[in-house]
Design a protein around this motif. Structure first.
Motif, PDB file in Angstrom:
ATOM      1  N   GLY A   4       0.801  -1.213   0.000  1.00 39.48           N
ATOM      2  CA  GLY A   4       0.000   0.000   0.000  1.00 39.48           C
ATOM      3  C   GLY A   4       0.833   1.261   0.000  1.00 39.48           C
ATOM      4  O   GLY A   4       2.065   1.237  -0.001  1.00 39.48           O
ATOM      5  N   ASP A   5       0.126   2.398  -0.016  1.00 37.64           N
ATOM      6  CA  ASP A   5       0.749   3.718  -0.047  1.00 37.64           C
ATOM      7  C   ASP A   5       1.099   4.152   1.369  1.00 37.64           C
ATOM      8  O   ASP A   5       0.220   4.414   2.182  1.00 37.64           O
ATOM      9  CB  ASP A   5      -0.209   4.718  -0.687  1.00 37.64           C
ATOM     10  N   LEU A   6       2.375   4.221   1.642  1.00 36.17           N
ATOM     11  CA  LEU A   6       2.842   4.587   2.978  1.00 36.17           C
ATOM     12  C   LEU A   6       3.550   5.939   2.977  1.00 36.17           C
ATOM     13  O   LEU A   6       4.343   6.238   3.860  1.00 36.17           O
ATOM     14  CB  LEU A   6       3.772   3.493   3.515  1.00 36.17           C
ATOM     15  N   ALA A   7       3.229   6.776   1.995  1.00 37.97           N
ATOM     16  CA  ALA A   7       3.897   8.070   1.846  1.00 37.97           C
ATOM     17  C   ALA A   7       3.665   9.005   3.032  1.00 37.97           C
ATOM     18  O   ALA A   7       4.478   9.877   3.299  1.00 37.97           O
ATOM     19  CB  ALA A   7       3.439   8.752   0.557  1.00 37.97           C
ATOM     20  N   ASP A   8       2.566   8.838   3.754  1.00 42.38           N
ATOM     21  CA  ASP A   8       2.243   9.746   4.855  1.00 42.38           C
ATOM     22  C   ASP A   8       2.796   9.296   6.210  1.00 42.38           C
ATOM     23  O   ASP A   8       2.393   9.806   7.239  1.00 42.38           O
ATOM     24  CB  ASP A   8       0.722   9.912   4.975  1.00 42.38           C
ATOM     25  N   LEU A   9       3.703   8.337   6.212  1.00 34.66           N
ATOM     26  CA  LEU A   9       4.226   7.824   7.486  1.00 34.66           C
ATOM     27  C   LEU A   9       5.434   8.639   7.937  1.00 34.66           C
ATOM     28  O   LEU A   9       6.562   8.187   7.891  1.00 34.66           O
ATOM     29  CB  LEU A   9       4.620   6.355   7.364  1.00 34.66           C
ATOM     30  N   ASP A  10       5.164   9.829   8.372  1.00 37.50           N
ATOM     31  CA  ASP A  10       6.228  10.646   8.930  1.00 37.50           C
ATOM     32  C   ASP A  10       5.768  11.144  10.291  1.00 37.50           C
ATOM     33  O   ASP A  10       4.692  10.810  10.754  1.00 37.50           O
ATOM     34  CB  ASP A  10       6.596  11.798   7.988  1.00 37.50           C
ATOM     35  N   GLY A  11       6.580  11.912  10.936  1.00 30.94           N
ATOM     36  CA  GLY A  11       6.203  12.464  12.226  1.00 30.94           C
ATOM     37  C   GLY A  11       5.998  11.409  13.287  1.00 30.94           C
ATOM     38  O   GLY A  11       6.647  10.363  13.277  1.00 30.94           O
ATOM     39  N   PRO A  12       5.070  11.644  14.199  1.00 31.82           N
ATOM     40  CA  PRO A  12       4.887  10.751  15.347  1.00 31.82           C
ATOM     41  C   PRO A  12       4.512   9.316  14.983  1.00 31.82           C
ATOM     42  O   PRO A  12       4.969   8.379  15.614  1.00 31.82           O
ATOM     43  CB  PRO A  12       3.766  11.417  16.154  1.00 31.82           C
ATOM     44  N   VAL A  13       3.683   9.122  13.954  1.00 29.72           N
ATOM     45  CA  VAL A  13       3.286   7.761  13.579  1.00 29.72           C
ATOM     46  C   VAL A  13       4.478   6.999  13.018  1.00 29.72           C
ATOM     47  O   VAL A  13       4.718   5.842  13.376  1.00 29.72           O
ATOM     48  CB  VAL A  13       2.103   7.769  12.584  1.00 29.72           C
ATOM     49  N   GLY A  14       5.256   7.630  12.169  1.00 20.35           N
ATOM     50  CA  GLY A  14       6.455   6.984  11.627  1.00 20.35           C
ATOM     51  C   GLY A  14       7.452   6.636  12.714  1.00 20.35           C
ATOM     52  O   GLY A  14       8.027   5.539  12.718  1.00 20.35           O
ATOM     53  N   THR A  15       7.630   7.545  13.653  1.00 18.09           N
ATOM     54  CA  THR A  15       8.542   7.289  14.775  1.00 18.09           C
ATOM     55  C   THR A  15       8.030   6.143  15.632  1.00 18.09           C
ATOM     56  O   THR A  15       8.800   5.260  16.022  1.00 18.09           O
ATOM     57  CB  THR A  15       8.714   8.562  15.627  1.00 18.09           C
ATOM     58  N   ALA A  16       6.736   6.117  15.920  1.00 23.50           N
ATOM     59  CA  ALA A  16       6.165   5.032  16.726  1.00 23.50           C
ATOM     60  C   ALA A  16       6.341   3.694  16.027  1.00 23.50           C
ATOM     61  O   ALA A  16       6.738   2.703  16.658  1.00 23.50           O
ATOM     62  CB  ALA A  16       4.686   5.308  17.010  1.00 23.50           C
ATOM     63  N   LEU A  17       6.078   3.646  14.724  1.00 25.08           N
ATOM     64  CA  LEU A  17       6.258   2.389  13.980  1.00 25.08           C
ATOM     65  C   LEU A  17       7.706   1.915  14.035  1.00 25.08           C
ATOM     66  O   LEU A  17       7.972   0.736  14.254  1.00 25.08           O
ATOM     67  CB  LEU A  17       5.832   2.569  12.521  1.00 25.08           C
TER      68      LEU A  17
END
Length: 113
Positions: A6-19
């Motif tokens: 899928g499209d994971l282009a928006d995984l930045d900021g707090p969600v990206g860090t948590a992942l």
């Protein structure tokens, strides 16, 4: 093994860090508690969210001391909740699984005149 769907282009900021930190802790736990097990990491966009799964297999998880602290699991769950998500973790037939489901707030499309 590792897969992305899928499209994971928006995984930045707090969600990206948590992942990133949840995946790192889950992999550290495999290395510490089941170093010979095979590990599968999957990351998938799911509508308004993202799902991370880290599953190891080969040797069933050993029983942990009763009442002992599980700070890694607590920390992963707290990271997921901090961004509005949830985390499930537990033993499987031949290993351990960690699954995090986190919301992703999509960036608005650029408005064209």
């Amino acid at each position: 093994d590792y897969s992305v769907d899928g499209d994971l282009a928006d995984l930045d900021g707090p969600v990206g860090t948590a992942l990133h930190r949840i995946a790192r802790e889950a992999l550290t736990n495999v290395a510490r508690h089941a170093p010979g097990n095979r590990v599968t990491v999957s990351l998938a966009a799911t509508g308004d969210g993202v799902r991370l799964r880290v599953v190891d297999s080969g040797v069933a998880a050993a029983a942990s001391p009763a009442g002992g602290p599980h700070f890694g699991l607590v920390g992963m769950a707290e990271r997921a909740r901090a961004v509005g998500g949830e985390l499930d973790a537990g033993p499987s037939a031949d290993g351990w699984r960690v699954e995090a489901r986190l919301p992703v707030r999509r960036r608005p499309e650029a408005v064209r005149p």
